[in-house]
Motif scaffolding. Structure first.
Motif: not given
Ligand code: PEP
Ligand code: MN
Length: 341
Positions: A211, A273, A276, A190, A168, A241
């Motif tokens: 995401k 995903d 999450h 986020r 990320e 997610r």
């Molecule tokens: C992650 O993939 O660890 C993560 C923080 O995902 P998300 O942005 O979907 O909460």
């Protein structure tokens, strides 16, 4: 007018002519040459063209049709590109018949543990290694990630296992560092509407795993993809997610219906995903099976050798042996829907 469909036989001169016409209004074009037709996507405020002007273009030599798109996203829409987008990452395809699995810990916690997890998920059939080096944590007082040192560890895991990296990016200032290491840039939930960040990654040539925002509608999500694509990077992978609902027993609510729905609305690959989405390791395998049945183009799963001690998201992380069993269970489900794991 948003999309101009050209006949197969259209000459380059006619195409240049059309492009000039569009650009004279201060708009830009995106030309997609498919196997059956060439499509010119018109980017910008297309209301600058009057109905009469649109009709004039419709009757121009070489033009088969002109479509006004009512959807606010264009480059991401199925109208713009009929064929599925297939993204090739070091020879592994996302959006093709095979359903790749991305697996690894929530965060990179150290060298030995990451390499061990990478080797175990690889043995179980994973295609990509995941792990965060820059972590978006709710509290500023908890572990924030290892930064570039973590990226170096990921690169070593790639060297040892051959698996490409997914990690990320939170801050555009880290992009140059990120580009040295990663194969796919993840934009977290986020940051789905961090438009400046989206534009930055839209100018690079790495695939982007986008995401879905915590409370984003499908339209907002596709508009976020459009931001990235508007800068020229068309390699966007959507990732469901889980979204916020009134239900608090699970961490989020997995909106699986978005998978078949997005197949209609967009040509971009969509992955799921479940980690999450549900926030509990025991629900991850059944939801992974359901995601494959629903037609997902991939899965991203959190795996940890010692979930109880994990720096983040341990409660939703699978132990390697559970991950391995799940991978075996996925095979007949994939085969039942004409896919391969
Ligand atoms: C992650 O993939 O660890 C993560 C923080 O995902 P998300 O942005 O979907 O909460
Ligand atoms: Mn996580």
């Amino acid at each position: 007018m948003d999309i101009i469909v050209l006949k197969q036989s259209t000459s380059q001169d006619s195409i240049d002519n059309l492009v000039k016409k569009v650009e004279s209004k201060g708009l830009t074009v995106n030309i997609s040459k498919g196997t059956e037709r060439t499509v010119i996507g018109v980017i910008g405020d297309t209301s600058k063209f009057s109905d009469d002007e649109v009709n004039a273009i419709r009757s121009m030599h070489g033009v088969e049709d002109v479509m006004r798109i009512v959807k606010p996203y264009k480059l991401a829409s199925r109208d713009f590109k009929k064929e599925n987008t297939v993204i090739d990452v070091r020879g592994i395809k996302i959006g093709g018949n095979k359903v790749p699995v991305i697996a690894g810990p929530c965060a990179i916690e150290g060298r030995d543990i990451l390499i061990t997890i990478a080797q175990l998920v690889k043995q179980a059939g994973a295609s990509f290694i995941r792990g965060g080096a820059y972590k978006p944590r709710t509290s500023p007082y908890t572990f924030q990630g290892m930064g570039e040192e973590g990226l170096e560890i990921l690169a070593e895991a790639r060297e040892k296992t051959g698996m490409p990296i997914v990690t990320e990016l939170m801050d555009p200032r880290d992009l140059p560092t990120m580009l040295k290491y990663t194969d796919i840039i993840q934009i977290g939930t986020r940051n789905m509407q961090n438009f400046r960040l989206l534009l930055e990654v839209g100018s690079c040539d790495k695939p982007i795993l986008l995401k879905r925002g915590l409370s984003a509608t499908i339209k907002e999500w596709l508009m976020a993809a459009e931001y990235i694509m508007s800068r020229g990077n068309h390699n966007v992978i959507l990732c469901e997610r889980g979204i916020r609902t009134f239900e608090t027993t699970t961490r989020n609510t997995l909106d699986l219906s978005c998978v078949p729905l997005l197949k209609q609305l967009t040509h971009l690959p969509i992955i799921v995903d479940p980690s999450h989405a549900v926030g509990r390791w025991d629900l991850v395998p059944p939801m992974s099976l359901a995601a494959v049945a629903a037609g997902t183009d991939g899965l991203i799963i959190e795996v940890h050798t010692n979930p109880e001690e994990a720096f983040s998201d341990g409660e939703q992380s699978l132990k390697p042996e559970v991950f391995s069993t799940m991978m075996k269970q996925l095979k007949p489900i994939a085969a039942a829907v004409g896919r391969e794991i």
